[in-house]
Write a protein that holds these residues in place. Structure first.
Motif, PDB file in Angstrom:
ATOM      1  N   ALA A 111       1.024  -1.130   0.262  1.00 11.07           N
ATOM      2  CA  ALA A 111      -0.092   0.014  -0.530  1.00 11.07           C
ATOM      3  C   ALA A 111       0.991   1.464  -0.319  1.00 11.07           C
ATOM      4  O   ALA A 111       0.295   2.405  -0.447  1.00 11.07           O
ATOM      5  CB  ALA A 111      -1.572   0.133   1.179  1.00 11.07           C
ATOM      6  N   GLU A 152      -5.066   1.304  -2.075  1.00 13.27           N
ATOM      7  CA  GLU A 152      -5.525   0.448  -2.159  1.00 13.27           C
ATOM      8  C   GLU A 152      -5.018  -0.906  -3.185  1.00 13.27           C
ATOM      9  O   GLU A 152      -6.435  -1.480  -3.983  1.00 13.27           O
ATOM     10  CB  GLU A 152      -7.347   0.840  -2.846  1.00 13.27           C
ATOM     11  CG  GLU A 152      -7.545   2.411  -1.905  1.00 13.27           C
ATOM     12  CD  GLU A 152      -8.862   2.773  -2.415  1.00 13.27           C
ATOM     13  OE1 GLU A 152     -10.165   2.097  -2.352  1.00 13.27           O
ATOM     14  OE2 GLU A 152      -8.678   3.855  -3.565  1.00 13.27           O
ATOM     15  N   ARG A 204      -7.220  -3.580  -4.716  1.00 15.91           N
ATOM     16  CA  ARG A 204      -8.738  -3.042  -5.566  1.00 15.91           C
ATOM     17  C   ARG A 204      -8.131  -3.187  -7.267  1.00 15.91           C
ATOM     18  O   ARG A 204      -6.826  -2.181  -7.725  1.00 15.91           O
ATOM     19  CB  ARG A 204      -8.858  -1.761  -5.506  1.00 15.91           C
ATOM     20  CG  ARG A 204     -10.263  -1.343  -6.649  1.00 15.91           C
ATOM     21  CD  ARG A 204     -10.872  -0.015  -5.780  1.00 15.91           C
ATOM     22  NE  ARG A 204      -9.486   1.069  -5.627  1.00 15.91           N
ATOM     23  CZ  ARG A 204      -9.641   1.797  -6.471  1.00 15.91           C
ATOM     24  NH1 ARG A 204     -10.745   2.119  -8.414  1.00 15.91           N
ATOM     25  NH2 ARG A 204      -9.280   2.751  -6.694  1.00 15.91           N
TER      26      ARG A 204
END
Length: 414
Positions: A333, A338, A341
């Protein structure tokens, strides 16, 4: 002595986690939970391998790039302490040396012999031909019954046809080399099976090199045969390089085509964006994001320390094995917001799906272009493409060095 130290590492904090690690049920794309926990809590930590050895698992992006670019880290698979993924790989290490398991300067000298055909301009010139192959395979899919196995119909034949053309290998032998390749990259193959598959492939490629010595053509095996004629390689060396290029040239891309399709079908909003765009740059961005998100070389980049190295608050001693687990690095991260995702609009070019440093993947320009063609074509030509079974029924390749699916039944609305 260094091997013994690695195998008897202290476990004062409890048993070491075993590697490879299982993925969480229902999460086929995410790195294993144990690896993600180590990334957070102890990014340089020992793990236990199949043979009882205890190399270091490196899970943080910054540490991974530092190690993969560090000349104190060796790729020599015959060095004591090297963390082999299986008994078969250990047995085979001394039998088939290629530039990916060499250090500089020998690595650089041998690698330069095969870099020309993978130059970006030469690969880009292949795009129309690869587009034609892709369209032809999709035409055959559309003309036949459904459901169809996308692995057998498109994902596997496309890169196999392309690497055969590039190398000068007869595609009609694809059943043979695909079968032997699957043995080579399976962690559960026995030492005898791996050595046997390697010998069969090397004998086959050596026969092709002999043919190119007699009748050269415009292909990579003929170029390698020229190196044999010049005394720069033995015929067996040329065959070993041919095996590496043939196996790597079709297995990785085939798995990315199939697994990338699964990921997109599970993220219909992202699939819709990709299907509707006509911007080649948007397709290229999607390829980079899928490479990051999936990181199909999921058993890590294997190395061994040549000297003591301080990293991540730990000291890796000379002779100790290292596994650079880029699956967690590509989900870091601090580098990719994110990371869990799938976002095909993000700039994911800093990923390490192809490795990093002097040993990063030679064939990445070809892999990128093949994926751009497939991802930019398949979903537009078959806009209603969908899985013909539940994702939980798909046979994922948890036992392979390269992650993917063995079969991918798909269907569509005519």
């Amino acid at each position: 002595m260094t091997e013994t130290l690695a195998e008897t590492a202290p476990e004062a904090e409890g048993p070491l986690p075993e590697f490879p690690m299982p993925r969480a049920a229902g999460c086929p794309f995410a790195p294993p939970p144990t690896a993600r926990a180590l990334h957070t809590e102890r990014p340089v930590a020992r793990v236990r391998l199949w043979d009882g050895s205890a190399p270091w698992l490196v899970t943080r992006y910054a540490d991974q790039r530092a190690l993969l670019g560090d000349p104190r880290v060796s790729s020599e698979a015959t060095r004591p302490g090297f963390p082999h993924p299986s008994a078969g790989f250990r047995e085979n290490a001394g039998r088939r040396r290629t530039f990916i398991t060499m250090d500089d300067p020998e690595h650089a000298r041998i690698r330069r012999m095969v870099t020309g055909p993978f130059a970006i301009k030469r690969i880009e010139a292949m795009r129309p031909g690869i587009q034609k192959i892709t369209d032809g395979l999709i035409d055959t899919m559309l003309a036949g019954p459904t459901p169809v196995d996308l692995v057998r119909a498109l994902a596997l034949p496309l890169p196999s046809l392309v690497i055969c053309q590039l190398l000068g290998v007869p595609y009609e032998d694809h059943d043979f080399f695909q079968r032997k390749s699957s043995v080579l990259i399976n962690r559960h193959s026995s030492a005898e099976e791996v050595v046997g598959a390697n010998e069969a492939l090397t004998d086959y490629l050596e026969g092709l090199v002999a043919g190119k010595l007699a009748e050269p053509a415009d292909d990579m095996l003929s170029e390698l045969a020229g190196r044999v004629r010049a005394g720069e390689l033995t015929r067996r060396d040329a065959a070993n390089m041919g095996v590496l290029l043939l196996v790597a040239g079709h297995e990785t891309t085939a798995n990315m085509i199939a697994l990338g399709t699964v990921a997109l079908l599970e993220n219909p909003d992202q699939l819709a964006v990709l299907r509707e765009t006509e911007d080649p740059k948007a397709v290229a961005r999607a390829v980079e994001e899928l490479l990051r998100y999936l990181t199909i070389v999921h058993n890590g980049r294997r190395r061994v320390a040549r000297e003591d190295i301080e990293i991540g608050g730990e000291t890796i001693r000379a002779g100790e094995g290292i596994i650079v687990y880029t699956g967690t690095g590509n989900w870091d991260a601090e580098v990719f917001a994110e990371p869990e995702r799938l976002d095909i609009g993000r700039d994911a070019r800093r990923h390490m799906a192809f490795g990093f440093g002097v040993h990063q993947c030679l064939g990445q320009p070809l892999a990128r272009m093949e994926l751009q063609v497939v991802y930019g074509t398949l979903y537009r030509r078959i806009p209603t493409l969908r899985l013909a079974t539940g994702i939980d029924q798909l046979p994922f390749k948890d036992d392979g060095l390269v992650y993917g699916v063995y079969e991918l039944p798909v269907t569509w609305t005519s």
